[in-house]
Design a protein around this motif. Structure first.
Motif, PDB file in Angstrom:
ATOM      1  N   SER A  91      -7.046   7.580 -14.652  1.00  0.00           N
ATOM      2  CA  SER A  91      -6.711   8.982 -14.863  1.00  0.00           C
ATOM      3  C   SER A  91      -5.226   9.186 -15.119  1.00  0.00           C
ATOM      4  N   MET A  92      -4.906  10.336 -15.695  1.00  0.00           N
ATOM      5  CA  MET A  92      -3.507  10.720 -15.856  1.00  0.00           C
ATOM      6  C   MET A  92      -3.053  11.563 -14.668  1.00  0.00           C
ATOM      7  N   HIS A  93      -3.988  11.986 -13.816  1.00  0.00           N
ATOM      8  CA  HIS A  93      -3.678  12.861 -12.686  1.00  0.00           C
ATOM      9  C   HIS A  93      -3.227  12.049 -11.468  1.00  0.00           C
ATOM     10  N   ASP A  94      -2.017  12.352 -10.988  1.00  0.00           N
ATOM     11  CA  ASP A  94      -1.507  11.613  -9.831  1.00  0.00           C
ATOM     12  C   ASP A  94      -1.414  12.470  -8.570  1.00  0.00           C
ATOM     13  N   SER A  95      -2.070  13.616  -8.566  1.00  0.00           N
ATOM     14  CA  SER A  95      -1.994  14.479  -7.384  1.00  0.00           C
ATOM     15  C   SER A  95      -2.856  13.903  -6.259  1.00  0.00           C
ATOM     16  N   PRO A  96      -2.422  14.068  -5.017  1.00  0.00           N
ATOM     17  CA  PRO A  96      -3.187  13.552  -3.878  1.00  0.00           C
ATOM     18  C   PRO A  96      -4.623  14.078  -3.847  1.00  0.00           C
ATOM     19  N   GLU A  97      -4.832  15.327  -4.280  1.00  0.00           N
ATOM     20  CA  GLU A  97      -6.179  15.900  -4.259  1.00  0.00           C
ATOM     21  C   GLU A  97      -7.120  15.130  -5.178  1.00  0.00           C
ATOM     22  N   TYR A  98      -6.673  14.818  -6.382  1.00  0.00           N
ATOM     23  CA  TYR A  98      -7.507  14.052  -7.307  1.00  0.00           C
ATOM     24  C   TYR A  98      -7.817  12.677  -6.736  1.00  0.00           C
ATOM     25  N   LEU A 112      -3.552   4.935 -12.632  1.00  0.00           N
ATOM     26  CA  LEU A 112      -2.996   5.923 -13.548  1.00  0.00           C
ATOM     27  C   LEU A 112      -2.908   5.330 -14.947  1.00  0.00           C
ATOM     28  N   LYS A 113      -3.093   6.166 -15.943  1.00  0.00           N
ATOM     29  CA  LYS A 113      -3.124   5.691 -17.324  1.00  0.00           C
ATOM     30  C   LYS A 113      -1.762   5.231 -17.835  1.00  0.00           C
ATOM     31  N   ASP A 114      -0.705   5.508 -17.087  1.00  0.00           N
ATOM     32  CA  ASP A 114       0.618   5.087 -17.553  1.00  0.00           C
ATOM     33  C   ASP A 114       1.097   3.784 -16.907  1.00  0.00           C
ATOM     34  N   VAL A 115       0.198   3.042 -16.265  1.00  0.00           N
ATOM     35  CA  VAL A 115       0.601   1.778 -15.630  1.00  0.00           C
ATOM     36  C   VAL A 115       0.787   0.690 -16.686  1.00  0.00           C
ATOM     37  N   THR A 136       0.590   1.777  -7.946  1.00  0.00           N
ATOM     38  CA  THR A 136       1.794   2.206  -7.249  1.00  0.00           C
ATOM     39  C   THR A 136       1.957   3.722  -7.246  1.00  0.00           C
ATOM     40  N   GLY A 137       1.765   4.377  -8.375  1.00  0.00           N
ATOM     41  CA  GLY A 137       1.905   5.827  -8.453  1.00  0.00           C
ATOM     42  C   GLY A 137       0.897   6.556  -7.579  1.00  0.00           C
ATOM     43  N   ALA A 138      -0.320   6.020  -7.505  1.00  0.00           N
ATOM     44  CA  ALA A 138      -1.353   6.641  -6.668  1.00  0.00           C
ATOM     45  C   ALA A 138      -1.032   6.450  -5.191  1.00  0.00           C
ATOM     46  N   GLN A 139      -0.524   5.284  -4.829  1.00  0.00           N
ATOM     47  CA  GLN A 139      -0.146   5.040  -3.432  1.00  0.00           C
ATOM     48  C   GLN A 139       0.929   6.024  -3.007  1.00  0.00           C
ATOM     49  N   GLY A 140       1.919   6.232  -3.863  1.00  0.00           N
ATOM     50  CA  GLY A 140       3.011   7.150  -3.551  1.00  0.00           C
ATOM     51  C   GLY A 140       2.532   8.574  -3.392  1.00  0.00           C
ATOM     52  N   SER A 141       1.531   8.960  -4.181  1.00  0.00           N
ATOM     53  CA  SER A 141       0.997  10.320  -4.086  1.00  0.00           C
ATOM     54  C   SER A 141       0.254  10.556  -2.784  1.00  0.00           C
ATOM     55  N   LEU A 142      -0.315   9.500  -2.222  1.00  0.00           N
ATOM     56  CA  LEU A 142      -1.077   9.650  -0.984  1.00  0.00           C
ATOM     57  C   LEU A 142      -0.232   9.451   0.264  1.00  0.00           C
ATOM     58  N   ALA A 143       1.005   9.017   0.085  1.00  0.00           N
ATOM     59  CA  ALA A 143       1.870   8.783   1.250  1.00  0.00           C
ATOM     60  C   ALA A 143       2.147  10.106   1.951  1.00  0.00           C
ATOM     61  N   PRO A 144       2.119  10.112   3.285  1.00  0.00           N
ATOM     62  CA  PRO A 144       2.410  11.355   4.001  1.00  0.00           C
ATOM     63  C   PRO A 144       3.868  11.769   3.800  1.00  0.00           C
TER      64      PRO A 144
END
Length: 155
Positions: A91-98, A112-115, A136-144
């Motif tokens: 996905s291109m969406h990196d928001s924690p909700e997605y 993410l599609k930009d990896v 990496t981008g998804a991990q960062g989005s989920l970090a508290p």
């Protein structure tokens, strides 16, 4: 079918994305790896659900936002009928909700599609090993948030 594959058998991957250029680009990347066989590309969730019995993929790279049937609905249906499947959301969406919603729906990973292109291969290998994969981008989005602990201690 189970998740046991004979040694040396290529990982069977299906690509589901409604943008032909994206699907074809990912297919070209994956075709460069001798241990991966792309078994089909599809434009929406309904199409992969209809094809899965015939193509028998090990891993499905699944976009979230597609016409007719999106990735989250397709993910749930696919895993209900074929629990051995490994589904990676692309996905291109990196928001924690997605990201958290996709994982809650049974996806084994989120890319993410930009990896960098080699990260898609790494994600496939990790989920085939039975582990969850977050780029990496998804991990960062989920970090508290860093301030959360400080705010809780002020009460």
């Amino acid at each position: 079918m189970t998740d046991a594959r004979p040694a040396g058998t290529p990982i069977r991957v299906a690509i589901v994305d409604d943008h032909p250029m994206v699907a074809e680009g990912i297919e070209a990347i994956l075709d460069s790896f001798p241990d991966i066989a792309v078994v089909g590309t599809y434009a929406n969730g309904r199409a992969i659900i209809e094809a899965v019995e015939d193509i028998r993929p090990d891993v499905i790279l699944l976009d979230l936002n597609m016409p007719e049937m999106g990735g989250l609905t397709a993910c749930e249906i696919l895993l209900e009928e074929h629990p051995w499947l490994k589904i990676l959301i692309l996905s291109m969406h990196d928001s924690p909700e997605y990201i958290s919603t996709a994982l809650d729906h049974g996806a084994m990973g989120y890319v993410l599609k930009d990896v960098p292109t080699d990260e898609i291969k790494r994600a496939i290998d990790v989920v085939m090993g039975g582990e969850r994969y977050l780029c990496t981008g998804a991990q960062g989005s989920l970090a508290p948030p860093r301030t959360a602990g400080h705010l809780a201690n002020r009460e």
